[in-house]
Design a protein around this motif. Sequence first.
Motif, PDB file in Angstrom:
ATOM      1  N   ASN A 269       0.827  -1.210   0.000  1.00  0.00           N
ATOM      2  CA  ASN A 269       0.000   0.000   0.000  1.00  0.00           C
ATOM      3  C   ASN A 269       0.864   1.264   0.000  1.00  0.00           C
ATOM      4  N   LYS A 270       1.956   1.234   0.769  1.00  0.00           N
ATOM      5  CA  LYS A 270       2.855   2.394   0.776  1.00  0.00           C
ATOM      6  C   LYS A 270       3.463   2.617  -0.613  1.00  0.00           C
ATOM      7  N   THR A 271       3.909   1.536  -1.219  1.00  0.00           N
ATOM      8  CA  THR A 271       4.496   1.648  -2.558  1.00  0.00           C
ATOM      9  C   THR A 271       3.464   2.118  -3.573  1.00  0.00           C
ATOM     10  N   PHE A 272       2.241   1.584  -3.465  1.00  0.00           N
ATOM     11  CA  PHE A 272       1.171   1.977  -4.385  1.00  0.00           C
ATOM     12  C   PHE A 272       0.867   3.470  -4.265  1.00  0.00           C
ATOM     13  N   HIS A 273       0.715   3.983  -3.037  1.00  0.00           N
ATOM     14  CA  HIS A 273       0.399   5.397  -2.847  1.00  0.00           C
ATOM     15  C   HIS A 273       1.547   6.293  -3.310  1.00  0.00           C
ATOM     16  N   ARG A 274       2.781   5.835  -3.091  1.00  0.00           N
ATOM     17  CA  ARG A 274       3.922   6.624  -3.532  1.00  0.00           C
ATOM     18  C   ARG A 274       3.977   6.718  -5.056  1.00  0.00           C
ATOM     19  N   LEU A 275       3.746   5.573  -5.733  1.00  0.00           N
ATOM     20  CA  LEU A 275       3.752   5.576  -7.189  1.00  0.00           C
ATOM     21  C   LEU A 275       2.571   6.366  -7.745  1.00  0.00           C
ATOM     22  N   ARG A 276       1.432   6.213  -7.071  1.00  0.00           N
ATOM     23  CA  ARG A 276       0.248   6.944  -7.525  1.00  0.00           C
ATOM     24  C   ARG A 276       0.455   8.449  -7.400  1.00  0.00           C
ATOM     25  N   GLN A 277       1.052   8.874  -6.277  1.00  0.00           N
ATOM     26  CA  GLN A 277       1.319  10.295  -6.095  1.00  0.00           C
ATOM     27  C   GLN A 277       2.335  10.800  -7.114  1.00  0.00           C
ATOM     28  N   SER A 278       3.346   9.955  -7.384  1.00  0.00           N
ATOM     29  CA  SER A 278       4.351  10.334  -8.384  1.00  0.00           C
ATOM     30  C   SER A 278       3.706  10.472  -9.757  1.00  0.00           C
ATOM     31  N   ASP A 279       2.759   9.581 -10.061  1.00  0.00           N
ATOM     32  CA  ASP A 279       2.060   9.642 -11.343  1.00  0.00           C
ATOM     33  C   ASP A 279       1.219  10.916 -11.443  1.00  0.00           C
ATOM     34  N   ILE A 280       0.549  11.266 -10.354  1.00  0.00           N
ATOM     35  CA  ILE A 280      -0.271  12.487 -10.342  1.00  0.00           C
ATOM     36  C   ILE A 280       0.608  13.727 -10.502  1.00  0.00           C
ATOM     37  N   ASP A 281       1.732  13.736  -9.774  1.00  0.00           N
ATOM     38  CA  ASP A 281       2.650  14.878  -9.897  1.00  0.00           C
ATOM     39  C   ASP A 281       3.155  15.040 -11.327  1.00  0.00           C
ATOM     40  N   GLU A 282       3.437  13.924 -11.974  1.00  0.00           N
ATOM     41  CA  GLU A 282       3.929  13.979 -13.356  1.00  0.00           C
ATOM     42  C   GLU A 282       2.853  14.512 -14.294  1.00  0.00           C
ATOM     43  N   GLU A 283       1.597  14.088 -14.080  1.00  0.00           N
ATOM     44  CA  GLU A 283       0.508  14.575 -14.910  1.00  0.00           C
ATOM     45  C   GLU A 283       0.290  16.077 -14.703  1.00  0.00           C
ATOM     46  N   LEU A 284       0.370  16.538 -13.446  1.00  0.00           N
ATOM     47  CA  LEU A 284       0.215  17.970 -13.177  1.00  0.00           C
ATOM     48  C   LEU A 284       1.348  18.768 -13.811  1.00  0.00           C
ATOM     49  N   SER A 285       2.549  18.199 -13.765  1.00  0.00           N
ATOM     50  CA  SER A 285       3.695  18.882 -14.378  1.00  0.00           C
ATOM     51  C   SER A 285       3.499  19.019 -15.881  1.00  0.00           C
ATOM     52  N   ASP A 286       2.929  17.989 -16.523  1.00  0.00           N
ATOM     53  CA  ASP A 286       2.673  18.055 -17.966  1.00  0.00           C
ATOM     54  C   ASP A 286       1.624  19.123 -18.284  1.00  0.00           C
ATOM     55  N   VAL A 287       0.591  19.207 -17.448  1.00  0.00           N
ATOM     56  CA  VAL A 287      -0.467  20.209 -17.663  1.00  0.00           C
ATOM     57  C   VAL A 287       0.096  21.621 -17.542  1.00  0.00           C
ATOM     58  N   LEU A 288       0.925  21.853 -16.493  1.00  0.00           N
ATOM     59  CA  LEU A 288       1.519  23.177 -16.304  1.00  0.00           C
ATOM     60  C   LEU A 288       2.468  23.540 -17.443  1.00  0.00           C
ATOM     61  N   SER A 289       3.208  22.535 -17.903  1.00  0.00           N
ATOM     62  CA  SER A 289       4.137  22.803 -19.019  1.00  0.00           C
ATOM     63  C   SER A 289       3.367  23.182 -20.273  1.00  0.00           C
ATOM     64  N   GLY A 290       2.272  22.498 -20.526  1.00  0.00           N
ATOM     65  CA  GLY A 290       1.445  22.817 -21.692  1.00  0.00           C
ATOM     66  C   GLY A 290       0.816  24.192 -21.573  1.00  0.00           C
ATOM     67  N   PHE A 291       0.352  24.523 -20.368  1.00  0.00           N
ATOM     68  CA  PHE A 291      -0.266  25.827 -20.135  1.00  0.00           C
ATOM     69  C   PHE A 291       0.747  26.942 -20.350  1.00  0.00           C
ATOM     70  N   ASN A 292       1.974  26.755 -19.825  1.00  0.00           N
ATOM     71  CA  ASN A 292       3.019  27.776 -20.014  1.00  0.00           C
ATOM     72  C   ASN A 292       3.402  27.908 -21.486  1.00  0.00           C
ATOM     73  N   ALA A 293       3.419  26.800 -22.196  1.00  0.00           N
ATOM     74  CA  ALA A 293       3.761  26.860 -23.621  1.00  0.00           C
ATOM     75  C   ALA A 293       2.716  27.643 -24.397  1.00  0.00           C
ATOM     76  N   LEU A 294       1.402  27.496 -24.074  1.00  0.00           N
ATOM     77  CA  LEU A 294       0.360  28.218 -24.743  1.00  0.00           C
ATOM     78  C   LEU A 294       0.443  29.713 -24.452  1.00  0.00           C
ATOM     79  N   ASN A 295       0.818  30.071 -23.222  1.00  0.00           N
ATOM     80  CA  ASN A 295       0.953  31.490 -22.875  1.00  0.00           C
ATOM     81  C   ASN A 295       2.117  32.105 -23.612  1.00  0.00           C
TER      82      ASN A 295
END
Length: 295
Positions: A269-295
């Motif tokens: 469960n600890k490993t799952f939550h850590r990987l899940r959080q890492s996956d979410i952080d990566e997705e948020l980073s991609d969204v922010l990068s795309g938003f900055n590129a559009l600006n």
Amino acid sequence: MTDSIASLRHKITSAQDLESVVRSMKTIASSSIGQYEKAVHSLDDYYRNVQLGLSACLSQTAQLERPEVIVNRSQKDAPAIGVIVFGSDQGLVGQFNEVMVEFVVDSLAKLSGNKMVWAVGERVESRLLDTDLKTEESFELPHSINTITGLVGEILIELEAKRDQGLIDQVFLFHHKPEANSISRPVNQQLLPLEEAWQRELVAIDWPSNNLVEVMPDQDQTHRAFVREYLFVSLFRACAESLASENASRLAAMQRAEKNIDEIQENLNKTFHRLRQSDIDEELSDVLSGFNALN
């Protein structure tokens, strides 16, 4: 990253299913322990009556029972020592059978002569085959109180046949006995010939009433009947105690397994939550990068 999370989800689900099975086996083992312990306690009064009957027979005998009276020694070949070993038919009992076989080998090494071994339980039989002991016909271990009587009857018939043929003279019984401070311990008992010290203890038993004891109609026949009942009670008690010990060992093994599963689940469960959080952080980073590129 997604494949790793999916794999962890599968492992977590498998661990939960396994934990459910372990809990069910714990419940069954706990219930069985109480059942067999009650059976052992229920024999106390009956065994007391058998003792009184033997005491009455021995008190009216000029001499104590000798081995020659109950064992046929007409064969020229030296009789072997009969050995009955109770083990288990099923696994998940830790070192239950290994401890018993080691105890049997060490105990019989102190006795001279050939040994004729009967195993009660497939698992203990397979362990005995790895030793130098000669294993005769094995018996299937009963899985309920109601079938113990049938097993004891089969063993008594086999012993009686071998004794009548003069193939055995002594009979020893090995089984696990439940202990208060531990799960169980291996014990042995000499069934035949009747030990002289034990017979003297029977003779010394105080009769529960002031009436004079008289054995009738035939003293020898009555004596043999009480000896058969003594053998029956001893084998029944040994089987019930062995089954109670087996289930106690299985319960302990399931408790250890449950603890290990809990630790594995916690790590997963600890490993799952850590990987899940890492996956979410990566997705948020991609969204922010795309938003900055559009600006």
